[in-house]
Scaffold this motif. Structure first.
Motif, PDB file in Angstrom:
ATOM      1  N   SER A 173       0.910  -1.228  -0.171  1.00 49.31           N
ATOM      2  CA  SER A 173      -0.027   0.011  -0.186  1.00 49.31           C
ATOM      3  C   SER A 173       0.841   1.160   0.165  1.00 49.31           C
ATOM      4  O   SER A 173       2.178   0.914  -0.132  1.00 49.31           O
ATOM      5  CB  SER A 173      -0.946  -0.277   1.211  1.00 49.31           C
TER       6      SER A 173
ATOM      7  N   ILE B 103      -0.496  -5.639   2.377  1.00 47.87           N
ATOM      8  CA  ILE B 103      -2.289  -5.777   2.506  1.00 47.87           C
ATOM      9  C   ILE B 103      -2.597  -7.270   1.727  1.00 47.87           C
ATOM     10  O   ILE B 103      -2.256  -7.361   0.809  1.00 47.87           O
ATOM     11  CB  ILE B 103      -3.010  -4.676   1.938  1.00 47.87           C
TER      12      ILE B 103
ATOM     13  N   GLN C  50      -7.897  -6.050   6.384  1.00 50.06           N
ATOM     14  CA  GLN C  50      -7.850  -4.609   6.302  1.00 50.06           C
ATOM     15  C   GLN C  50      -6.440  -4.710   7.238  1.00 50.06           C
ATOM     16  O   GLN C  50      -6.103  -5.397   8.290  1.00 50.06           O
ATOM     17  CB  GLN C  50      -8.737  -3.753   6.927  1.00 50.06           C
ATOM     18  N   ARG C  51      -5.593  -3.450   7.202  1.00 53.34           N
ATOM     19  CA  ARG C  51      -4.487  -3.410   7.841  1.00 53.34           C
ATOM     20  C   ARG C  51      -4.948  -3.302   9.529  1.00 53.34           C
ATOM     21  O   ARG C  51      -5.634  -3.131   9.892  1.00 53.34           O
ATOM     22  CB  ARG C  51      -3.734  -1.891   7.676  1.00 53.34           C
TER      23      ARG C  51
ATOM     24  N   SER D 131      -2.674  -9.235   6.980  1.00 53.08           N
ATOM     25  CA  SER D 131      -1.909  -7.936   6.600  1.00 53.08           C
ATOM     26  C   SER D 131      -1.246  -7.677   7.701  1.00 53.08           C
ATOM     27  O   SER D 131      -1.179  -8.002   8.875  1.00 53.08           O
ATOM     28  CB  SER D 131      -3.003  -6.968   6.357  1.00 53.08           C
TER      29      SER D 131
ATOM     30  N   GLU E 122      -7.052   3.018   5.857  1.00 50.31           N
ATOM     31  CA  GLU E 122      -7.942   1.880   5.398  1.00 50.31           C
ATOM     32  C   GLU E 122      -8.543   1.899   4.117  1.00 50.31           C
ATOM     33  O   GLU E 122      -8.595   1.375   3.161  1.00 50.31           O
ATOM     34  CB  GLU E 122      -8.789   1.279   6.547  1.00 50.31           C
TER      35      GLU E 122
ATOM     36  N   ASP F 294      -6.123   1.879   1.398  1.00 49.48           N
ATOM     37  CA  ASP F 294      -5.434   0.739   1.145  1.00 49.48           C
ATOM     38  C   ASP F 294      -6.280   0.076   0.058  1.00 49.48           C
ATOM     39  O   ASP F 294      -5.917  -0.627  -0.940  1.00 49.48           O
ATOM     40  CB  ASP F 294      -5.519  -0.221   2.283  1.00 49.48           C
TER      41      ASP F 294
END
Length: 267
Positions: A31, A37, A82-83, A88, A102, A105
């Motif tokens: 990202s 990710i 999601q981070r 991830s 987010e 991303d």
């Protein structure tokens, strides 16, 4: 106090499903800030991005009826961790979660996959991120927001504030004791989760009033958390509102939820 206990319990249901982790079926995307990710893509049709809730993963969404029903209906389904979650990266710098990280991303992944237009389905906190995509990404064609009312439009939403402070060790808020107990019982990165709450975005009524694409809000008939779905419906011009059986934990797993998703996206 009771409403906070229930509200927090709903945020973790996707993670409970992940006791047995399947082997990787996806890839990693780097990202904007070098965070890795994890994502998966399955199917060859029109792209639909699925966005999981707090402490969940894309794998948890595979347990929902609508995942397979979307594939059967001919859609290309994109899952993302999601981070701070799942496979991830889980950065501990505050800047890694601020300023719509987010959502960035997701928009970066959509660019990386060379997708010109897509739909998105969010649930619970995933709907909060989907709401940011409504504002930030013109490639978004349709959006579904499940399990969410209008409470997140308040940047000082008490549930968010209490979650962050409790995850950072503040024992003042006994309304979230059950949430903290659950988090401690799992192998989560607690600082990453805390920072997700600290920098969880809100989307203002003014921003929502400018949304021009089709949006469907889906709510379980017994889901009383996260604010008013009718209030959210009024904030998003022309949005639809559908009810399906179940509470916040169960509604997303129902065939009725899947039918509503597929019907809306296929129109």
């Amino acid at each position: 106090m009771k409403k906070y206990l229930v509200a927090f319990s709903v945020l973790f249901f996707l993670s409970v499903k992940l006791v047995a982790q399947p082997k990787d079926e996806g890839h990693y995307f780097t990202s904007f800030d070098s965070t890795k990710i994890y994502y998966e893509v399955k199917g060859d049709g029109y792209p639909v991005l699925l966005i999981h809730g707090f402490s969940g993963t894309g794998q948890g969404l595979k347990t929902c009826v609508f995942y397979n029903d979307l594939l059967k209906a001919g859609f290309k389904v994109i899952l993302i961790d999601q981070r701070g979650n799942g496979r991830s990266d889980k950065p501990h710098q505050e800047s890694a979660y601020a300023n719509d990280a987010e959502a960035k991303d997701i928009t970066g992944l959509i660019t990386y996959l060379n997708i010109k237009q897509y739909d998105a389905v969010g649930y619970s906190r995933g709907s909060i991120i989907a709401s940011r995509l409504l504002v930030l990404d013109k490639r978004l064609h349709k959006a579904i927001m499940g399990g969410m009312g209008d409470a997140y439009t308040n940047p000082e939403w008490p549930r968010r504030v209490h979650a962050y402070r409790a995850l950072m060790g503040d024992t003042t808020f006994h309304d979230v004791d059950d949430m903290i107990k659950y988090i401690h019982s799992q192998h989560f990165d607690e600082l990453a989760l805390a920072l997700q709450q600290k920098y969880q975005p809100s989307t203002s009524p003014e921003e929502l009033s400018r949304v021009k694409i089709p949006v469907l809000i889906i709510r379980g008939t017994e889901d009383k958390e996260n604010g008013s779905e009718t209030g959210l419906n009024k904030l998003v011009p022309g949005s639809g509102l559908a009810y399906v059986p179940g509470n916040h934990n169960t509604a997303i797993h129902s065939k009725a939820f899947s039918d509503a998703v597929v019907k809306f996206l296929a129109q």
